[in-house]
Design a protein around this motif. Structure first.
Motif, PDB file in Angstrom:
ATOM      1  N   ASP A  47       0.808  -1.225   0.000  1.00 19.93           N
ATOM      2  CA  ASP A  47       0.000   0.000   0.000  1.00 19.93           C
ATOM      3  C   ASP A  47       0.844   1.280   0.000  1.00 19.93           C
ATOM      4  O   ASP A  47       0.335   2.365   0.230  1.00 19.93           O
ATOM      5  CB  ASP A  47      -0.961   0.014   1.190  1.00 19.93           C
ATOM      6  CG  ASP A  47      -0.247   0.032   2.531  1.00 19.93           C
ATOM      7  OD1 ASP A  47       0.975  -0.203   2.574  1.00 19.93           O
ATOM      8  OD2 ASP A  47      -0.927   0.273   3.552  1.00 19.93           O
ATOM      9  N   THR A  48       2.134   1.150  -0.280  1.00 18.56           N
ATOM     10  CA  THR A  48       3.014   2.317  -0.311  1.00 18.56           C
ATOM     11  C   THR A  48       2.849   3.072  -1.623  1.00 18.56           C
ATOM     12  O   THR A  48       2.805   2.476  -2.693  1.00 18.56           O
ATOM     13  CB  THR A  48       4.489   1.889  -0.140  1.00 18.56           C
ATOM     14  OG1 THR A  48       4.629   1.304   1.160  1.00 18.56           O
ATOM     15  CG2 THR A  48       5.436   3.063  -0.282  1.00 18.56           C
ATOM     16  N   ALA A  69      12.155   6.097   4.941  1.00 22.90           N
ATOM     17  CA  ALA A  69      11.498   7.325   4.510  1.00 22.90           C
ATOM     18  C   ALA A  69      10.857   8.010   5.715  1.00 22.90           C
ATOM     19  O   ALA A  69      10.379   7.344   6.637  1.00 22.90           O
ATOM     20  CB  ALA A  69      10.442   7.013   3.458  1.00 22.90           C
ATOM     21  N   LYS A  70      10.825   9.310   5.683  1.00 22.38           N
ATOM     22  CA  LYS A  70      10.185  10.073   6.747  1.00 22.38           C
ATOM     23  C   LYS A  70       8.678   9.833   6.683  1.00 22.38           C
ATOM     24  O   LYS A  70       8.078   9.796   5.605  1.00 22.38           O
ATOM     25  CB  LYS A  70      10.483  11.558   6.561  1.00 22.38           C
ATOM     26  CG  LYS A  70       9.931  12.429   7.642  1.00 22.38           C
ATOM     27  CD  LYS A  70      10.315  13.878   7.421  1.00 22.38           C
ATOM     28  CE  LYS A  70       9.691  14.745   8.489  1.00 22.38           C
ATOM     29  NZ  LYS A  70       9.997  16.153   8.281  1.00 22.38           N
ATOM     30  N   GLU A  71       8.060   9.678   7.853  1.00 14.88           N
ATOM     31  CA  GLU A  71       6.618   9.465   7.928  1.00 14.88           C
ATOM     32  C   GLU A  71       5.899  10.708   7.428  1.00 14.88           C
ATOM     33  O   GLU A  71       6.167  11.816   7.881  1.00 14.88           O
ATOM     34  CB  GLU A  71       6.201   9.165   9.372  1.00 14.88           C
ATOM     35  CG  GLU A  71       4.736   8.910   9.560  1.00 14.88           C
ATOM     36  CD  GLU A  71       4.249   7.673   8.837  1.00 14.88           C
ATOM     37  OE1 GLU A  71       3.461   7.835   7.894  1.00 14.88           O
ATOM     38  OE2 GLU A  71       4.650   6.564   9.201  1.00 14.88           O
ATOM     39  N   ALA A  72       5.009  10.533   6.459  1.00 14.84           N
ATOM     40  CA  ALA A  72       4.290  11.668   5.883  1.00 14.84           C
ATOM     41  C   ALA A  72       3.027  12.010   6.653  1.00 14.84           C
ATOM     42  O   ALA A  72       2.501  13.108   6.528  1.00 14.84           O
ATOM     43  CB  ALA A  72       3.928  11.362   4.428  1.00 14.84           C
ATOM     44  N   GLY A  87       6.936   1.471   5.616  1.00 19.92           N
ATOM     45  CA  GLY A  87       6.411   0.992   4.348  1.00 19.92           C
ATOM     46  C   GLY A  87       7.437   0.944   3.244  1.00 19.92           C
ATOM     47  O   GLY A  87       7.246   0.267   2.237  1.00 19.92           O
ATOM     48  N   SER A  88       8.558   1.631   3.409  1.00 19.63           N
ATOM     49  CA  SER A  88       9.650   1.551   2.438  1.00 19.63           C
ATOM     50  C   SER A  88      10.969   1.691   3.182  1.00 19.63           C
ATOM     51  O   SER A  88      11.232   2.696   3.825  1.00 19.63           O
ATOM     52  CB  SER A  88       9.523   2.624   1.358  1.00 19.63           C
ATOM     53  OG  SER A  88       9.563   3.908   1.933  1.00 19.63           O
TER      54      SER A  88
END
Length: 107
Positions: A47-48, A69-72, A87-88
């Motif tokens: 789901d990324t 990756a930084k959490e959005a 997620g990545s």
């Protein structure tokens, strides 16, 4: 499954942990790096959604063992994420990176 992908990696840690009743969650993601046949691996949840070129992550692995990756989303989404989106995750297959993973999994 085996006919759909060029490489399918069996995660022995996840299989054994499931038999012992251990909750897998993030541990199944992290442990999968120990079984990758590639020098560099990019783990991506189904789901990324990438908002920029993921090649940047792989190029950073020339200098780093692991990268996330930084959490959005709002920081309240997951209380234990420390701002990193699981997620990545990029991983470079080195002895140092494997030592880090083994130490995290033994916590």
């Amino acid at each position: 499954l085996l006919k759909s992908f060029d490489y399918v990696v069996f995660n022995e840690f996840a299989s054994n942990a499931g038999n012992s009743g251990m909750r897998l969650g993030w541990a199944s993601k992290v442990s999968s790096f120990l079984f990758t046949p590639f020098e560099k691996t990019l783990y991506v949840d189904a789901d990324t959604r990438f908002c920029s070129d993921p090649h940047v992550i792989l190029s950073q692995l020339n200098h780093l063992e692991m990268i996330g990756a930084k959490e959005a989303r709002d920081s309240g989404y997951r209380s234990n994420s420390n701002g990193i989106n699981g997620g990545s995750i990029g991983y470079r297959k080195t002895e140092k990176a494997a030592d880090i993973i083994y130490s995290v999994l033994s916590m």
